[in-house]
Design a protein around this motif. Structure first.
Motif, PDB file in Angstrom:
ATOM      1  N   ARG A 134       7.730  -6.394  -9.233  1.00 44.40           N
ATOM      2  CA  ARG A 134       6.310  -6.279  -7.547  1.00 44.40           C
ATOM      3  C   ARG A 134       6.788  -7.095  -7.380  1.00 44.40           C
ATOM      4  N   THR A 135       7.244  -7.624  -6.097  1.00 46.45           N
ATOM      5  CA  THR A 135       7.359  -8.151  -5.020  1.00 46.45           C
ATOM      6  C   THR A 135       5.932  -9.366  -4.114  1.00 46.45           C
ATOM      7  N   ALA A 136       6.096  -9.571  -3.694  1.00 48.29           N
ATOM      8  CA  ALA A 136       4.140 -10.575  -3.541  1.00 48.29           C
ATOM      9  C   ALA A 136       3.729  -9.442  -2.203  1.00 48.29           C
ATOM     10  N   SER A 137       4.875  -9.175  -1.021  1.00 47.15           N
ATOM     11  CA  SER A 137       4.783  -8.225   0.036  1.00 47.15           C
ATOM     12  C   SER A 137       4.002  -6.604  -0.499  1.00 47.15           C
ATOM     13  N   GLU A 138       4.665  -6.406  -1.936  1.00 44.09           N
ATOM     14  CA  GLU A 138       4.271  -5.218  -2.220  1.00 44.09           C
ATOM     15  C   GLU A 138       2.674  -5.285  -2.832  1.00 44.09           C
ATOM     16  N   GLU A 139       2.659  -5.875  -3.765  1.00 46.66           N
ATOM     17  CA  GLU A 139       1.154  -6.087  -4.421  1.00 46.66           C
ATOM     18  C   GLU A 139       0.399  -6.607  -3.234  1.00 46.66           C
ATOM     19  N   GLU A 140       0.651  -7.294  -2.740  1.00 47.64           N
ATOM     20  CA  GLU A 140      -0.496  -7.159  -0.966  1.00 47.64           C
ATOM     21  C   GLU A 140      -0.434  -6.457  -0.249  1.00 47.64           C
ATOM     22  N   MET A 141       0.320  -5.711  -0.322  1.00 46.10           N
ATOM     23  CA  MET A 141      -0.101  -3.755   0.919  1.00 46.10           C
ATOM     24  C   MET A 141      -0.204  -2.892  -0.174  1.00 46.10           C
ATOM     25  N   GLY A 142      -0.388  -3.169  -1.719  1.00 45.49           N
ATOM     26  CA  GLY A 142      -0.739  -2.801  -2.937  1.00 45.49           C
ATOM     27  C   GLY A 142      -0.152  -1.454  -3.191  1.00 45.49           C
TER      28      GLY A 142
ATOM     29  N   GLY B 144      -3.524   5.888   4.666  1.00 43.05           N
ATOM     30  CA  GLY B 144      -3.243   6.597   3.883  1.00 43.05           C
ATOM     31  C   GLY B 144      -1.668   6.676   4.033  1.00 43.05           C
ATOM     32  N   LEU B 145      -1.522   5.849   2.543  1.00 37.18           N
ATOM     33  CA  LEU B 145      -0.594   6.545   2.190  1.00 37.18           C
ATOM     34  C   LEU B 145      -0.682   7.061   0.741  1.00 37.18           C
ATOM     35  N   ARG B 146       0.517   7.699   0.238  1.00 36.71           N
ATOM     36  CA  ARG B 146      -0.362   8.969  -1.055  1.00 36.71           C
ATOM     37  C   ARG B 146       0.729   8.587  -1.971  1.00 36.71           C
ATOM     38  N   ALA B 147       0.839   8.896  -3.569  1.00 34.23           N
ATOM     39  CA  ALA B 147       1.999   8.547  -4.624  1.00 34.23           C
ATOM     40  C   ALA B 147       2.410  10.267  -3.863  1.00 34.23           C
TER      41      ALA B 147
ATOM     42  N   LEU C 158      10.531   5.959  -3.121  1.00 35.13           N
ATOM     43  CA  LEU C 158       9.307   6.738  -3.309  1.00 35.13           C
ATOM     44  C   LEU C 158       8.399   6.410  -3.690  1.00 35.13           C
ATOM     45  N   VAL C 159       7.343   5.951  -2.574  1.00 35.36           N
ATOM     46  CA  VAL C 159       5.894   5.995  -3.487  1.00 35.36           C
ATOM     47  C   VAL C 159       4.963   6.094  -4.355  1.00 35.36           C
ATOM     48  N   SER C 160       5.533   5.151  -6.183  1.00 33.86           N
ATOM     49  CA  SER C 160       5.072   6.473  -6.968  1.00 33.86           C
ATOM     50  C   SER C 160       3.830   5.899  -7.320  1.00 33.86           C
ATOM     51  N   GLY C 161       2.815   4.882  -6.914  1.00 33.49           N
ATOM     52  CA  GLY C 161       1.824   4.580  -6.540  1.00 33.49           C
ATOM     53  C   GLY C 161       0.832   3.527  -5.964  1.00 33.49           C
ATOM     54  N   VAL C 162       0.120   4.382  -5.061  1.00 34.67           N
ATOM     55  CA  VAL C 162      -0.680   3.084  -4.493  1.00 34.67           C
ATOM     56  C   VAL C 162      -2.323   2.229  -4.840  1.00 34.67           C
TER      57      VAL C 162
END
Length: 477
Positions: A381-389, A426-429, A412-416
């Motif tokens: 994952r990129t730093a931005s993705e890890e930072e946002m979770g 409020g983002l969900r898998a 697809l959001v496969s994990g939060v």
């Protein structure tokens, strides 16, 4: 008669007419006479392709051989006599569907693959069978057991048992990739229990996708294929099997389908060794970006590579195009999926790829395909993705189909990550991200490009599809 008319045309064409006396009808008659004279002169001279009136059509000259290399068959009887002994009748006994009491007897077709008693048929012919009997054209009957079968390709491999094995009439498998639309084919089977019925036709289409499964790759033919033909062979004009017939659309009128022989060749070693389709895994994320604008399909583009995967081990990188597997060209994501997944784990595959202007080959040892949830953390994952979770993945056709989504329609959001900015927003898998900061995205690379354009401390605005509802979610950075 011909010479008199020809002479008359010449006279009319050459006769001088005084300009002053010539009327509209005389001019028209003179023009028609000249045309007819030219036509008859060309016929007399034997000019090939000379047309009737002003180049409207062509006619072949007498003795013209016609279309090169085309020999219309006068009879298929010699071909049928040569191959019909290898076609078998399969009778199965198994429980009735729906939990009904009693046993059900069914029939199907198949063909002898090896002289020592391997037989190929459809999976659905033997899927629920408790007893299987195989009868040859000469009347001999053998008990059979299932060596391996696969529902996704509808192919099964049987082993005969008994005496007199070792010299059975086996077929030759042909190259289904070389079959073209318009090629003649013959289907032999036992429709409705009628032994060794023959139908013939031609290839109507190739690589038909019927929505049966991810390995859809059917040959369509107008040779009649009815219930009971299932599992029987589709022969080319050399007497080679180029397909395994399947009556998958029983209500079709004059439409039949067959599993290509080349797909069967790739599957059979897997069925013999594993008893099922043990899928090989390469470990790449693919963007099937369609044609190159000229109507030709482009080789699949690698968008990402799983860490620790076979692809990563041999140095495959994002941006590479995978053009062939074991020397067979590929022009789409589904073709790549079929060719890799049909190979058993542990198999060495030779991949041809292009990187920029260079072409190279690598040999990769496939591994067992991991469970979907086990692959989520394998992409860096990129730093931005890890930072946002966020954990995101491409909506490939394989991923999209079970979710009822359209492939490449978003990400697809496969994990939060719990208690992360994405979780707090409020983002969900299971959500599908279709826009990032009002910019349309269709894959992970697009999301990463859009995130890279943002500034620190500025919220990220995502447009998210959740079920049938669309909503905007802002994530603080």
């Amino acid at each position: 008669m011909f010479s008199r008319f020809f002479s008359l045309c010449l006279v009319l064409a050459l006769a001088p007419v005084a300009a002053a006396a010539e009327g509209p009808l005389d001019a028209w008659l003179s023009a028609r006479a000249r045309e007819h004279a030219a036509w008859f002169a060309a016929q007399a001279a034997g000019v090939e392709g000379q047309t009737g009136s002003l180049g409207l059509w062509r006619e072949r000259a007498e003795g013209d051989p016609g279309i090169p290399h085309f020999v219309p068959p006068s009879s298929l009887a010699p071909l049928i006599r040569a191959v019909e002994a290898s076609v078998v009748n399969i009778t199965t006994v198994g429980p009735r569907a729906g939990g009904l009491e009693g046993m059900k007897k069914s029939t199907g077709s198949g063909f002898v693959l090896t002289p020592d008693g391997l037989v190929v048929t459809n999976n659905h012919v033997v899927a629920s069978a408790q007893q299987i009997a195989v009868r040859l054209a000469d009347g001999r009957e053998f008990a059979a057991s299932v060596v391996g079968r696969d529902a996704s390709t509808d192919v099964a491999l049987l082993r005969l048992s008994g005496v007199d094995l070792g010299k059975l009439p086996a077929v030759y498998l042909g190259d289904s990739d070389r079959m073209a639309v318009g090629d003649w084919v013959v289907a032999i089977g036992n429709p409705f229990g009628l032994d060794h019925s023959v139908s013939h036709g031609m290839i109507s289409a190739k690589e038909r996708v019927l929505g049966v499964g991810q390995f859809d790759d059917f040959i369509q033919t107008d040779a009649l294929i009815n219930p009971g033909n299932s599992g029987g062979p589709l022969f080319n004009m050399k007497g080679e099997v180029v397909g395994v017939n399947t009556a998958i659309i029983s209500q079709g009128q004059g439409i039949g389908f067959a599993v290509p022989s080349n797909l069967v060749k790739e599957l059979l070693p897997n069925l013999r060794e594993n008893g099922k389709l043990a899928r090989g895994w390469l470990g790449v994320v693919i963007n099937d970006d369609g044609s190159n604008g000229g109507g030709e399909r482009q080789a699949p583009l690698v968008k990402d590579v799983y860490k620790g995967s076979p692809a990563a081990a041999v140095g495959i990188r994002p941006g590479d195009r995978l053009v062939a597997v074991n020397g067979r060209p590929i022009g789409s994501y589904l073709q790549l999926l079929r060719k890799v997944a049909l190979l058993a784990p542990g198999t060495e595959a030779r991949l041809s790829l292009t990187r920029g202007t260079e072409t190279q080959e690598v040999t990769v040892r496939l591994v067992a395909r991991p469970a979907q949830e086990a692959t989520e953390g394998l992409i860096q994952r990129t730093a931005s993705e890890e930072e946002m979770g966020l954990v995101i993945r491409d909506l490939t056709p394989e991923v999209a189909a079970p979710l009822g989504e359209t492939a490449w329609s978003g990400v697809l959001v496969s994990g939060v990550t719990p208690r992360s900015p994405a979780d707090s927003a409020g983002l969900r898998a299971g959500d599908v991200v279709t826009e990032v900061n009002r910019r349309r995205v269709k894959d992970v690379a697009g999301v990463r490009a859009a995130l890279g354009k943002g500034s620190a401390g500025v919220s990220i605005l995502l447009r998210v599809k959740r079920g049938e509802a669309l909503q905007y979610i802002a994530i603080a950075r």
